[in-house]
Design an enzyme around this catalytic site. Structure first.
Site, PDB file in Angstrom:
ATOM      1  N   GLU A  96      -0.933   5.745  11.745  1.00 46.59           N
ATOM      2  CA  GLU A  96       0.361   5.990  11.269  1.00 46.59           C
ATOM      3  C   GLU A  96       0.304   6.616   9.881  1.00 46.59           C
ATOM      4  OE1 GLU A  96       0.888   1.753  11.829  1.00 46.59           O
ATOM      5  OE2 GLU A  96       1.596   1.724   9.794  1.00 46.59           O
ATOM      6  N   CYS A 109       1.811   9.031   2.521  1.00 51.59           N
ATOM      7  CA  CYS A 109       0.780   7.982   2.649  1.00 51.59           C
ATOM      8  C   CYS A 109       0.165   8.229   3.854  1.00 51.59           C
ATOM      9  CB  CYS A 109       1.443   6.662   2.663  1.00 51.59           C
ATOM     10  SG  CYS A 109       0.546   5.346   2.966  1.00 51.59           S
ATOM     11  N   CYS A 116      -9.106  -1.192  10.359  1.00 52.92           N
ATOM     12  CA  CYS A 116     -10.094  -1.366   8.962  1.00 52.92           C
ATOM     13  C   CYS A 116     -11.078  -2.476   9.206  1.00 52.92           C
ATOM     14  CB  CYS A 116      -8.977  -1.605   8.061  1.00 52.92           C
ATOM     15  SG  CYS A 116      -9.552  -1.663   6.397  1.00 52.92           S
ATOM     16  N   CYS A 120      -7.973  -8.149   5.418  1.00 52.37           N
ATOM     17  CA  CYS A 120      -7.176  -8.840   4.173  1.00 52.37           C
ATOM     18  C   CYS A 120      -6.161  -9.862   5.095  1.00 52.37           C
ATOM     19  CB  CYS A 120      -6.684  -7.950   3.245  1.00 52.37           C
ATOM     20  SG  CYS A 120      -7.887  -7.070   2.444  1.00 52.37           S
ATOM     21  N   CYS A 123      -2.689  -8.312   5.819  1.00 50.76           N
ATOM     22  CA  CYS A 123      -2.625  -6.995   6.175  1.00 50.76           C
ATOM     23  C   CYS A 123      -2.624  -6.685   7.775  1.00 50.76           C
ATOM     24  CB  CYS A 123      -3.556  -6.120   5.507  1.00 50.76           C
ATOM     25  SG  CYS A 123      -3.780  -4.311   6.094  1.00 50.76           S
TER      26      CYS A 123
HETATM   27  N1  SAH Z   1      -7.828  -0.344   1.878  1.00 55.57           N
HETATM   28  C1  SAH Z   1      -6.819   0.072   0.785  1.00 55.57           C
HETATM   29  C2  SAH Z   1      -5.424   0.849   1.116  1.00 55.57           C
HETATM   30  C3  SAH Z   1      -4.861  -0.350   1.896  1.00 55.57           C
HETATM   31  S1  SAH Z   1      -2.989  -0.090   1.877  1.00 55.57           S
HETATM   32  C4  SAH Z   1      -6.686  -1.080  -0.069  1.00 55.57           C
HETATM   33  O1  SAH Z   1      -7.049  -2.009   0.115  1.00 55.57           O
HETATM   34  O2  SAH Z   1      -6.066  -0.534  -1.146  1.00 55.57           O
HETATM   35  C5  SAH Z   1      -2.383  -0.025   0.443  1.00 55.57           C
HETATM   36  C6  SAH Z   1      -1.816  -1.216  -0.290  1.00 55.57           C
HETATM   37  O3  SAH Z   1      -0.951  -2.142   0.626  1.00 55.57           O
HETATM   38  C7  SAH Z   1      -2.980  -2.332  -0.514  1.00 55.57           C
HETATM   39  O4  SAH Z   1      -2.852  -2.602  -1.834  1.00 55.57           O
HETATM   40  C8  SAH Z   1      -2.912  -3.334   0.307  1.00 55.57           C
HETATM   41  O5  SAH Z   1      -3.534  -4.552  -0.090  1.00 55.57           O
HETATM   42  C9  SAH Z   1      -1.417  -3.355   0.499  1.00 55.57           C
HETATM   43  N2  SAH Z   1      -0.868  -4.472   1.613  1.00 55.57           N
HETATM   44  C10 SAH Z   1      -1.618  -4.205   2.885  1.00 55.57           C
HETATM   45  N3  SAH Z   1      -0.717  -4.991   3.651  1.00 55.57           N
HETATM   46  C11 SAH Z   1       0.378  -5.479   3.041  1.00 55.57           C
HETATM   47  C12 SAH Z   1       1.443  -6.142   3.275  1.00 55.57           C
HETATM   48  N4  SAH Z   1       1.664  -6.309   4.440  1.00 55.57           N
HETATM   49  N5  SAH Z   1       2.317  -6.250   2.345  1.00 55.57           N
HETATM   50  C13 SAH Z   1       2.132  -5.957   0.984  1.00 55.57           C
HETATM   51  N6  SAH Z   1       1.216  -4.915   0.653  1.00 55.57           N
HETATM   52  C14 SAH Z   1       0.302  -4.768   1.757  1.00 55.57           C
END
Ligand code: SAH
Length: 359
Positions: A96, A109, A116, A120, A123
């Protein structure tokens, strides 16, 4: 459906102009054909649509390469103007992306992996682990297709800014990500300004340093989400590998090499990282550094069970950081009505498919 069962042919969009020149010369074609193919791929064309090429050349390309490595499967438009795209890859996987429209231009984006493996706690992308890396051409094709969908062309770009913040950890797919960064910013390609490209990482220290050495003037964002190592480990497993001090040193190295101020991403989770103690520690760690803090309220992911900080508490947290001398902003959440957070739309799509199969 989501495990890449079909074997992929090669991806035409992975090739540089130089590599295309070699390819067409091997086919016994005139060199200018390489430029035609290159411009057509950047404009988001499928091989079958490259009608300026002879039929036999198209047939030859189709035999060796995927006709359309990335196709738009679904577009969702948010009430705030954000558009969310669900893409189908040639092997049946889905990824996406999001297009955010601002006064200064459109920011896309992109995803760098299917799924992944960072897992986390907040996420959606890591819920089913990593399926596979995307090739540079598959990452770039997300932009080529959306640019075209928006009425853009090779010369007239409708995508002006790019953030690597979709599904996946870009630095866990290092070689393809760097190749993509060069490709999308190349003068002969879409020529997106490097200053308009931001890469976000959960904090893979050796790769941050390697990226600093690449000589790419892009922006670096690091997902911090907690200033205490012990607490950070609870929400980001990668923190078991790299501590915050090491990350800060790598960021300082990035600044030394590029002269670019870096950014920390901080998603506010109620009762987890929105306390006065967190704000104080952020101020202590970050105020001497050339950085900015991007706060965002958590986008709640049902399966993860964490709650977003309230609006008023988020503004209070921002106020604490600013009072402590930090440069910080609270970004508005975008596209919440269309599963805006990483991986949410893909998961809903996959779950629906699985649901249909199970029904
Ligand atoms: N793997 C990369 C890109 C991830 S997405 C990274 O970790 O930075 C981009 C951002 O969105 C990251 O800061 C991630 O931690 C955040 N993110 C992921 N899921 C989220 C959520 N449900 N709410 C808010 N931020 C989120």
């Amino acid at each position: 459906m989501c495990n890449g069962e079909k074997k992929l042919k090669k991806i035409l969009q992975d090739l540089t102009l130089g590599e295309l020149e070699e390819l067409v010369s091997g086919y016994g074609e005139k060199p200018y054909r390489a430029g035609q193919i290159f411009r057509a791929t950047c404009a988001g064309a499928e091989i079958s649509e490259m009608t300026e090429l002879s039929k036999s050349l198209r047939a030859r390309l189709s035999a060796e390469f995927e006709d359309a490595p990335v196709k738009i499967l679904q577009t969702l438009k948010s009430s705030d103007g954000t558009e969310k795209y669900l893409f189908a890859l040639a092997d049946g996987n889905v990824i996406e992306g999001v297009l955010m429209k601002y006064a200064y231009g459109n920011t896309q984006c992109v995803s760098t992996q299917v799924g992944c493996r960072m897992n986390c706690a907040f996420c959606a992308s890591g819920l089913n682990g990593l399926v596979r890396n995307l090739s540079s051409g598959e990452i770039a094709s997300q932009i080529y297709r959306v640019n075209r969908e928006q009425g853009g062309s090779f010369e007239n770009r409708k995508v002006t800014n790019v953030v690597l913040m979709g599904s996946g950890e870009p630095l866990d797919n290092y070689a393809n990500t760097v190749k993509f960064l060069r490709q999308i910013t190349a003068e002969e390609g879409l020529n997106i300004s490097r200053r308009n490209v931001s890469l976000s990482t959960c904090g893979l220290v050796p790769e941050i340093k390697a990226l600093a050495d690449e000589g790419l003037q892009i922006n670096l964002s690091v997902s911090l989400h907690n200033p205490f190592d012990g607490e950070r480990k609870k929400i980001m497993p990668v923190a078991n590998k790299y501590g915050i001090n090491e990350i800060l040193k790598a960021c300082d190295y990035f600044f030394k090499k590029t002269g670019r101020r870096y950014i920390f991403e901080y998603s506010l989770i109620r009762g987890v990282n929105d306390t006065r103690a967190c704000a104080d520690e952020l101020i202590r760690l970050l105020s001497p550094r050339p950085c900015h803090v991007n706060l965002i309220r958590l986008n709640e992911v049902k399966e993860r069970g964490l709650e977003a900080t309230s609006d008023s508490a988020a503004y209070a947290f921002l106020g604490m950081l600013e009072k402590g001398g930090l440069s910080a902003t609270l970004r508005r959440r975008i596209g919440v009505d269309i599963d805006g957070a990483c991986g949410q739309l893909r998961n809903r799509y996959i779950n629906n498919i699985v649901g249909e199969i199970n029904d």
